[in-house]
Design a protein around this motif. Sequence first.
Motif, short mmCIF file in Angstrom:
data_model
loop_
_atom_site.label_atom_id
_atom_site.label_comp_id
_atom_site.label_asym_id
_atom_site.label_seq_id
_atom_site.Cartn_x
_atom_site.Cartn_y
_atom_site.Cartn_z
N ASN A 3 0.83 -1.20 0.00
CA ASN A 3 0.00 0.00 0.00
C ASN A 3 0.86 1.25 0.00
N LEU A 4 0.35 2.28 -0.60
CA LEU A 4 1.01 3.58 -0.59
C LEU A 4 0.09 4.57 0.11
N PRO A 5 0.40 4.93 1.34
CA PRO A 5 -0.45 5.89 2.04
C PRO A 5 -0.29 7.28 1.43
N ILE A 6 -1.40 7.92 1.13
CA ILE A 6 -1.36 9.26 0.55
C ILE A 6 -2.40 10.13 1.24
N ALA A 7 -2.22 11.42 1.14
CA ALA A 7 -3.20 12.38 1.66
C ALA A 7 -3.60 13.31 0.52
N LYS A 30 -17.56 7.93 1.93
CA LYS A 30 -16.35 8.61 2.39
C LYS A 30 -16.14 9.90 1.60
#
Length: 88
Positions: A3-7, A30
Amino acid sequence: MDNLPIAIKLNKIKCLVIGGGNTALEKINKLLSFNASIDVITKEACADIENLGNTNQIHLSRRAVHKSDINNQYQLIFSATNNIALTQ
């Protein structure tokens, strides 16, 4: 790492959700909570998505998705379908 956490700031950005089942509903809810503008394309929508209908924030198109739907008007696209070929 899988996974690549992004904001991403989602307020008022244009999003596309492809699919009409429970996974699509989770994504839609969401996105709605962040005031995103959402287009949903699906042949069949679950009852909860149908109940959302078309509003200022969401537009539901009951049809098959086409390659031309994936274009530069969207800042974020979610594929929420069981169609493996479509998600690739």
